[in-house]
Design an enzyme around this catalytic site. Structure first.
Site, PDB file in Angstrom:
ATOM      1  CB  ALA A 160      -0.934   0.004   1.216  1.00 11.35           C
ATOM      2  CG  ASP A 182       7.454  -2.853  11.429  1.00 12.06           C
ATOM      3  OD1 ASP A 182       7.941  -2.467  12.511  1.00 12.06           O
ATOM      4  OD2 ASP A 182       8.069  -3.553  10.620  1.00 12.06           O
ATOM      5  CD  GLU A 258      -1.784 -13.686  15.051  1.00 10.64           C
ATOM      6  OE1 GLU A 258      -0.904 -13.084  14.415  1.00 10.64           O
ATOM      7  OE2 GLU A 258      -2.019 -14.895  14.932  1.00 10.64           O
TER       8      GLU A 258
END
Length: 283
Positions: A160, A182, A258
């Protein structure tokens, strides 16, 4: 004497058996066979494929339940480029929500029944993780054949940071999610962060006025970075906390990814910030 199968061989065997067994295709894929390094270098050449323009993107394999029928095409011949030659099969509606760096697809799956009439797309740069989400969506659709559930979500492998405007036209999206991106802790790595002055202009381009950017992280420094960059951009304003807390998507975003679940297990903090796309000023 042949030794025990290594991790890659086990993965390939599992995928082969899954592809050949119709019953296994209805079972959710096992995450352990799709594990990959947590982060990827967005500046590397990943041999990605991407459309020349958004009009060249064929979404039909991602959202087969929303493909325009030949009768609808004839009734609206201006619906897309080259559609009369069958090169691009158009959808009845545009993709509206992008989960950038979608990971294993927890947010997509949770949002699907909440936004049943909206097309949601997960964009993930890691090959194995993308494949897991795609297999997960196939299994969920197979488990719900008569309900139409999960037909509105898809996932593709994409970078992206490089190619977002190749997939989405101007003001196409209503929501963009950045969930636990990140953090790139080292200062020399900050240029790889998903939020920056330059990239925010691209998000402003694909997001319609009134659309929302959702951010969540467990790293306070990254949270402050994202807030600072969006606050400084003339196309965005921060959403007030009372409106933020009332947003159903925020409640889901906090608990369904997650990484979010991992932070919950470790009793960590979650920092949330939303930003609204402002109207463009008159020329």
């Amino acid at each position: 004497m042949v030794g025990p199968a290594n991790k890659r061989q086990k993965r390939e065997q599992y995928k082969s058996e899954r592809g050949e067994d119709a019953k296994k295709n209805q079972e959710l894929p096992k995450k352990k066979f799709y594990r990959q390094r947590a982060h990827a270098n967005p500046f590397s050449d990943h041999h990605l494929t991407y459309p020349i323009t958004p009009a060249h993107m064929d979404w039909s394999s991602f959202y087969p339940a929303f493909v325009t029928t030949p009768e609808e095409v004839q009734a609206n011949p201006q619906s897309g480029i080259d559609i009369e030659f069958g090169r691009v099969r158009q959808l009845k509606k545009d993709v509206e929500v992008a989960d950038i760096g979608c990971g294993f697809g927890g947010l997509l799956v949770a949002l699907a029944p909440v936004l049943p009439d909206t097309l949601l797309l997960g964009m993930e740069i890691r090959t194995q993780v993308t494949e897991y989400v795609q297999e997960r969506i196939k299994a969920l659709r197979a488990q719900n054949p008569d309900t139409g559930l999960y037909q509105n979500i898809g996932c593709l492998r994409a970078n992206a940071m490089k190619f977002l405007p190749n997939f989405f036209k101007k003001q196409q999206l209503s929501k963009i999610f950045f969930c636990f991106p990140d953090p790139h802790f080292k200062a020399r790595k900050h240029k790889a962060r998903i939020v920056s002055t330059t990239l925010n202009s691209e998000y402003a381009y694909v997001l319609r006025p009134g659309g929302i950017v959702y951010t969540i992280t467990d790293v306070e420094d990254l949270h402050n970075w994202m807030v600072g960059h969006f606050d400084a951009h003339p196309s965005f304003e921060r959403v007030q906390e009372d409106e933020q807390d009332a947003d159903e998507c925020v409640k889901i975003m906090r608990v369904e990814t997650e990484e979010g679940k991992k932070v919950e297990r470790n009793n960590g903090q979650k920092f949330v910030a939303l930003f609204r796309r402002l109207e463009d000023p008159p020329w």
